[in-house]
Write a protein that holds these residues in place. Structure first.
Motif, PDB file in Angstrom:
ATOM      1  N   PHE A  14       0.808  -1.321  -0.109  1.00 55.56           N
ATOM      2  CA  PHE A  14       0.241   0.096  -0.076  1.00 55.56           C
ATOM      3  C   PHE A  14       0.890   1.162   0.079  1.00 55.56           C
ATOM      4  O   PHE A  14       1.701   1.542   0.906  1.00 55.56           O
ATOM      5  CB  PHE A  14      -0.796   0.048   1.154  1.00 55.56           C
ATOM      6  CG  PHE A  14      -1.751   1.197   1.273  1.00 55.56           C
ATOM      7  CD1 PHE A  14      -2.893   1.265   0.685  1.00 55.56           C
ATOM      8  CD2 PHE A  14      -1.270   2.309   1.956  1.00 55.56           C
ATOM      9  CE1 PHE A  14      -3.962   2.358   0.696  1.00 55.56           C
ATOM     10  CE2 PHE A  14      -2.126   3.479   2.000  1.00 55.56           C
ATOM     11  CZ  PHE A  14      -3.583   3.508   1.384  1.00 55.56           C
ATOM     12  N   PRO A  15       0.610   2.035  -0.685  1.00 53.57           N
ATOM     13  CA  PRO A  15       1.623   3.377  -0.980  1.00 53.57           C
ATOM     14  C   PRO A  15       1.375   4.247   0.342  1.00 53.57           C
ATOM     15  O   PRO A  15       0.560   5.266   0.242  1.00 53.57           O
ATOM     16  CB  PRO A  15       1.052   3.998  -2.093  1.00 53.57           C
ATOM     17  CG  PRO A  15      -0.471   3.647  -2.591  1.00 53.57           C
ATOM     18  CD  PRO A  15      -0.421   2.367  -1.892  1.00 53.57           C
ATOM     19  N   GLU A  16       2.048   4.137   1.351  1.00 53.45           N
ATOM     20  CA  GLU A  16       2.017   4.813   2.555  1.00 53.45           C
ATOM     21  C   GLU A  16       1.905   6.197   2.663  1.00 53.45           C
ATOM     22  O   GLU A  16       1.670   6.797   3.494  1.00 53.45           O
ATOM     23  CB  GLU A  16       3.020   4.129   3.561  1.00 53.45           C
ATOM     24  CG  GLU A  16       3.159   2.400   3.925  1.00 53.45           C
ATOM     25  CD  GLU A  16       2.377   2.460   5.264  1.00 53.45           C
ATOM     26  OE1 GLU A  16       2.113   3.319   5.952  1.00 53.45           O
ATOM     27  OE2 GLU A  16       2.186   1.306   5.442  1.00 53.45           O
ATOM     28  N   VAL A  17       2.619   6.567   1.632  1.00 51.98           N
ATOM     29  CA  VAL A  17       2.856   8.151   1.416  1.00 51.98           C
ATOM     30  C   VAL A  17       1.347   8.914   1.483  1.00 51.98           C
ATOM     31  O   VAL A  17       1.465   9.852   2.052  1.00 51.98           O
ATOM     32  CB  VAL A  17       3.549   8.558   0.251  1.00 51.98           C
ATOM     33  CG1 VAL A  17       3.006   8.023  -1.201  1.00 51.98           C
ATOM     34  CG2 VAL A  17       4.022   9.942   0.168  1.00 51.98           C
ATOM     35  N   VAL A  18       0.399   8.211   0.957  1.00 49.40           N
ATOM     36  CA  VAL A  18      -0.935   8.814   0.830  1.00 49.40           C
ATOM     37  C   VAL A  18      -1.531   9.281   2.259  1.00 49.40           C
ATOM     38  O   VAL A  18      -2.229  10.212   2.486  1.00 49.40           O
ATOM     39  CB  VAL A  18      -2.214   8.155   0.009  1.00 49.40           C
ATOM     40  CG1 VAL A  18      -1.632   7.701  -1.268  1.00 49.40           C
ATOM     41  CG2 VAL A  18      -2.498   6.843   0.907  1.00 49.40           C
ATOM     42  N   LEU A  19      -0.808   8.510   3.225  1.00 50.56           N
ATOM     43  CA  LEU A  19      -1.312   8.769   4.622  1.00 50.56           C
ATOM     44  C   LEU A  19      -0.704  10.044   5.137  1.00 50.56           C
ATOM     45  O   LEU A  19      -1.249  10.534   6.090  1.00 50.56           O
ATOM     46  CB  LEU A  19      -0.800   7.550   5.699  1.00 50.56           C
ATOM     47  CG  LEU A  19      -1.232   6.158   5.021  1.00 50.56           C
ATOM     48  CD1 LEU A  19      -0.494   5.151   6.054  1.00 50.56           C
ATOM     49  CD2 LEU A  19      -2.937   6.113   5.117  1.00 50.56           C
ATOM     50  N   CYS A  20       0.176  10.665   4.370  1.00 51.86           N
ATOM     51  CA  CYS A  20       0.709  11.956   4.762  1.00 51.86           C
ATOM     52  C   CYS A  20       0.082  13.105   4.157  1.00 51.86           C
ATOM     53  O   CYS A  20       0.216  14.155   4.298  1.00 51.86           O
ATOM     54  CB  CYS A  20       2.244  11.907   4.331  1.00 51.86           C
ATOM     55  SG  CYS A  20       3.399  10.795   5.022  1.00 51.86           S
ATOM     56  N   LEU A  21      -0.714  12.808   3.054  1.00 59.37           N
ATOM     57  CA  LEU A  21      -1.429  13.940   2.421  1.00 59.37           C
ATOM     58  C   LEU A  21      -2.624  14.340   3.179  1.00 59.37           C
ATOM     59  O   LEU A  21      -3.737  13.953   3.069  1.00 59.37           O
ATOM     60  CB  LEU A  21      -1.925  13.373   1.119  1.00 59.37           C
ATOM     61  CG  LEU A  21      -0.865  12.946   0.031  1.00 59.37           C
ATOM     62  CD1 LEU A  21      -1.266  12.199  -1.110  1.00 59.37           C
ATOM     63  CD2 LEU A  21       0.326  13.990  -0.171  1.00 59.37           C
ATOM     64  N   SER A  22      -2.495  15.619   4.094  1.00 62.20           N
ATOM     65  CA  SER A  22      -3.199  15.997   5.056  1.00 62.20           C
ATOM     66  C   SER A  22      -4.528  16.552   4.431  1.00 62.20           C
ATOM     67  O   SER A  22      -5.769  16.960   4.951  1.00 62.20           O
ATOM     68  CB  SER A  22      -2.692  16.870   5.876  1.00 62.20           C
ATOM     69  OG  SER A  22      -2.046  17.848   5.356  1.00 62.20           O
ATOM     70  N   SER A  23      -4.528  17.123   2.875  1.00 61.85           N
ATOM     71  CA  SER A  23      -5.642  17.413   2.072  1.00 61.85           C
ATOM     72  C   SER A  23      -6.525  16.756   1.613  1.00 61.85           C
ATOM     73  O   SER A  23      -7.535  17.030   0.974  1.00 61.85           O
ATOM     74  CB  SER A  23      -5.010  18.690   1.114  1.00 61.85           C
ATOM     75  OG  SER A  23      -4.260  19.676   1.927  1.00 61.85           O
ATOM     76  N   LEU A  24      -5.811  15.325   1.492  1.00 63.40           N
ATOM     77  CA  LEU A  24      -6.517  14.231   0.605  1.00 63.40           C
ATOM     78  C   LEU A  24      -7.930  14.066   1.017  1.00 63.40           C
ATOM     79  O   LEU A  24      -8.346  13.610   2.079  1.00 63.40           O
ATOM     80  CB  LEU A  24      -5.468  13.101   0.579  1.00 63.40           C
ATOM     81  CG  LEU A  24      -6.050  12.063  -0.635  1.00 63.40           C
ATOM     82  CD1 LEU A  24      -5.628  12.790  -1.888  1.00 63.40           C
ATOM     83  CD2 LEU A  24      -5.226  10.973  -0.275  1.00 63.40           C
ATOM     84  N   LYS A  25      -8.872  14.081   0.117  1.00 63.74           N
ATOM     85  CA  LYS A  25     -10.205  13.774   0.297  1.00 63.74           C
ATOM     86  C   LYS A  25     -10.778  12.756  -0.495  1.00 63.74           C
ATOM     87  O   LYS A  25     -11.953  12.391  -0.467  1.00 63.74           O
ATOM     88  CB  LYS A  25     -11.384  15.185   0.013  1.00 63.74           C
ATOM     89  CG  LYS A  25     -10.942  16.292   1.118  1.00 63.74           C
ATOM     90  CD  LYS A  25     -11.674  15.576   2.317  1.00 63.74           C
ATOM     91  CE  LYS A  25     -11.321  16.280   3.849  1.00 63.74           C
ATOM     92  NZ  LYS A  25     -11.549  15.619   5.019  1.00 63.74           N
ATOM     93  N   PHE A  26     -10.136  12.569  -1.632  1.00 60.11           N
ATOM     94  CA  PHE A  26     -10.628  11.655  -2.890  1.00 60.11           C
ATOM     95  C   PHE A  26      -9.333  10.738  -3.063  1.00 60.11           C
ATOM     96  O   PHE A  26      -8.379  11.201  -3.461  1.00 60.11           O
ATOM     97  CB  PHE A  26     -11.090  12.307  -3.847  1.00 60.11           C
ATOM     98  CG  PHE A  26     -11.582  11.464  -4.998  1.00 60.11           C
ATOM     99  CD1 PHE A  26     -12.880  11.087  -5.458  1.00 60.11           C
ATOM    100  CD2 PHE A  26     -10.622  10.798  -6.029  1.00 60.11           C
ATOM    101  CE1 PHE A  26     -13.365  10.321  -6.377  1.00 60.11           C
ATOM    102  CE2 PHE A  26     -11.099   9.977  -7.090  1.00 60.11           C
ATOM    103  CZ  PHE A  26     -12.442   9.820  -7.313  1.00 60.11           C
TER     104      PHE A  26
END
Ligand SMILES: *[C@@H]1O[C@H](CO)[C@@H](O)[C@H](O)[C@H]1NC(C)=O
Length: 192
Positions: free
Chosen positions: A144-156
């Motif tokens: 799983f691309p863990e980096v997405v967990l650091c994207l605090s603005s991510l909604k989608f």
């Protein structure tokens, strides 16, 4: 999802009608120069582009590149930046270079239905404004691309139809995105 993509297109058209004109007057703004470096690095690792989506990706006017959308910076309306990338359905083969982390004003990154492989790199953690990430229907693989967990603005987040495997981190569900699509990978469990 179709509606979402359509409304986004309209969003750019309605809110930023003259962004590319402004950008051509503003070619040396450092953020666009960084975007130029990022997009040239990306073009360099694209090995197949049957629909010629990236054929006009040369020169400094990145706002006129196919699939690249510019808008005024959130923190300074006088600075034009790259706010969106949409290469959906390009059937493009290649990978995502480290340099994409230079696109720090990016809000939308849509590359669904291509043949990108590898994974989503750590440098994506610099994309602090990234709101929509759609890499579905590609050839991405690995954990799983863990980096997405650091994207605090991510909604989608849409990573469907790739080859990701292993566990899905619980933290993903804690982020409470508005939309989350992870099916059609090889994840071991989707338990919360
Ligand atoms: C893409 O460009 C190449 C080389 O110019 C051309 O042969 C091909 O027909 C183009 N493909 C499309 C889908 O436009």
């Amino acid at each position: 999802m179709m509606n979402l993509h359509l409304s986004l297109g309209l969003f750019f058209v309605l809110i930023f009608p003259s962004s590319s004109q402004q950008a051509s007057l503003d070619l040396l703004n450092p953020r666009l120069l960084k975007a130029f470096d990022a997009l040239q690095a990306w073009k360099h690792v694209i090995v197949s582009d049957p629909k010629n989506f990236t054929s006009n990706w040369y020169g400094l006017d990145v706002c006129n590149y196919n699939g690249v959308y510019c808008a005024p910076a959130r923190d300074d309306r006088h600075i034009i930046t790259v706010a969106g990338i949409d290469l959906n359905h390009g059937n493009i083969g290649g990978s995502l270079p480290e340099e994409l982390g230079l696109l720090t004003d990016l809000a939308v990154f849509h590359i669904n239905s291509n043949r990108f492989c590898g994974t989503i790199l750590k440098s994506f953690q610099n994309l602090r404004l990234l709101y929509e990430l759609d890499v579905s229907n590609n050839l991405f693989a690995g954990q799983f691309p863990e980096v997405v967990l650091c994207l605090s603005s991510l909604k989608f987040l849409d990573i469907r139809y790739n080859d990701f495997k292993g566990d899905v981190p619980n933290k993903l569900f804690d982020m409470k995105p508005d939309a989350l699509f992870i099916n059609n990978n090889k994840f071991a469990s989707l338990a919360k």
